[in-house]
Write an enzyme that holds these catalytic residues in place. Structure first.
Site, PDB file in Angstrom:
ATOM      1  N   LYS A  87       0.866  -1.165  -0.105  1.00  0.00           N
ATOM      2  CA  LYS A  87       0.194   0.151   0.099  1.00  0.00           C
ATOM      3  C   LYS A  87       0.808   1.148  -0.156  1.00  0.00           C
ATOM      4  O   LYS A  87       1.815   1.429   0.797  1.00  0.00           O
ATOM      5  CB  LYS A  87      -0.883  -0.121   1.256  1.00  0.00           C
TER       6      LYS A  87
HETATM    7  C1  E4P Z   1      -8.258   1.310   4.465  1.00  0.00           C
HETATM    8  O1  E4P Z   1      -7.358   1.089   3.677  1.00  0.00           O
HETATM    9  C2  E4P Z   1      -8.079   2.565   4.926  1.00  0.00           C
HETATM   10  O2  E4P Z   1      -6.849   2.930   5.527  1.00  0.00           O
HETATM   11  C3  E4P Z   1      -9.372   2.769   6.060  1.00  0.00           C
HETATM   12  O3  E4P Z   1     -10.306   2.462   5.590  1.00  0.00           O
HETATM   13  C4  E4P Z   1      -9.380   4.394   6.652  1.00  0.00           C
HETATM   14  O4  E4P Z   1     -10.500   4.533   7.338  1.00  0.00           O
HETATM   15  P1  E4P Z   1     -10.749   5.649   8.282  1.00  0.00           P
HETATM   16  O5  E4P Z   1     -11.062   6.868   7.709  1.00  0.00           O
HETATM   17  O6  E4P Z   1     -11.905   5.225   9.187  1.00  0.00           O
HETATM   18  O7  E4P Z   1      -9.432   5.734   9.301  1.00  0.00           O
END
Ligand code: E4P
Length: 229
Positions: A87
């Site tokens: 990622k």
């Molecule tokens: C997933 O890959 C993201 O990092 C995550 O959904 C972010 O979510 P949040 O906005 O609740 O932190």
């Protein structure tokens, strides 16, 4: 639409896994910190553990800043397990790293996407997944799901293979809308996954069915008790 779990918590992953509906997992540095992961070694150990439990893509996020560092880190993360998807953030360095990792055959999830044009750039850079954050857009007064609609249109126009992974999901309506639009994946916090299976009328209906069966009128038996024959 595939279901990923958005967590680094092993108990949650195990429970979701027992449903037989889990297609993958996404993690990020905040989720890792929440699990009290202390250093790079523990970070990698946790990714390995998740990969050993989950038969599907497991996103492991880079915690470096330059494109060279991200490429190096991405290679190392990808060596942990074949399920790992690296990622990277949707910044210039992240896109450069995405392109290089993609050329090496490493799958990349480009995260922190907030505009359709960012998503278009990520697809051109060879991203396997794009992660638009719908909840964080809603938080600042924008309609996060409109972003998903726009990305779906643009990717369709140009036949990009990049999968739309709806992230920052806060409630079941996000999931419903994602499915209506035709997103490829939703990544869910554990509590949202649980909410998807619940409705008060289901609980009331099930309680009534069981009670009615318990209290069914029983026919008087025609057989006489053995002792009186
Ligand atoms: C997933 O890959 C993201 O990092 C995550 O959904 C972010 O979510 P949040 O906005 O609740 O932190």
């Amino acid at each position: 639409m595939k279901i990923f779990l958005d967590t680094a918590n092993l108990a949650q992953i195990k429970e979701a896994q027992s449903l037989g509906l889990l297609d993958g997992v996404t993690t990020n540095p905040s989720l890792m910190a929440k699990e009290n992961i202390q250093d790079a070694e523990e970070y990698r150990r946790r990714i390995r553990q998740i990969c050993e439990w989950v038969d599907g893509p497991v996103s492991a996020e880079c915690v470096t800043a330059t494109s060279e560092e991200m490429v190096r880190e991405g290679r190392e993360l990808s060596e942990i397990h074949p399920n790992v998807v690296v990622k990277v953030p949707l910044i210039k360095n992240g896109l450069i790293a995405c392109q290089r990792l993609h050329e090496e055959g490493i799958r990349v999830n480009v995260t922190l996407c907030f505009t359709a044009l960012q998503a278009w750039m990520a697809a051109k850079a060879g991203a396997t997944f794009i992660s638009p954050f719908v909840g964080r857009l809603d938080d600042v007064g924008e309609d996060g799901m409109n972003l998903i609609r726009d990305i779906k249109t643009i990717y369709g126009n140009y036949h990009f293979k990049t999968e739309i992974l709806v992230a920052s999901v806060r409630h079941p309506i996000h999931v419903l809308e994602a499915a209506r639009i035709g997103a490829d994946v939703v990544t869910l916090p554990f509590d949202v996954l649980e909410k998807l299976m619940k409705h008060p009328l289901t609980d009331i209906g099930q309680a009534r069915f069981l009670k009615d069966w318990e209290q069914r009128p029983l026919k008087a038996t025609s057989k006489k008790p053995a002792a009186s024959i």
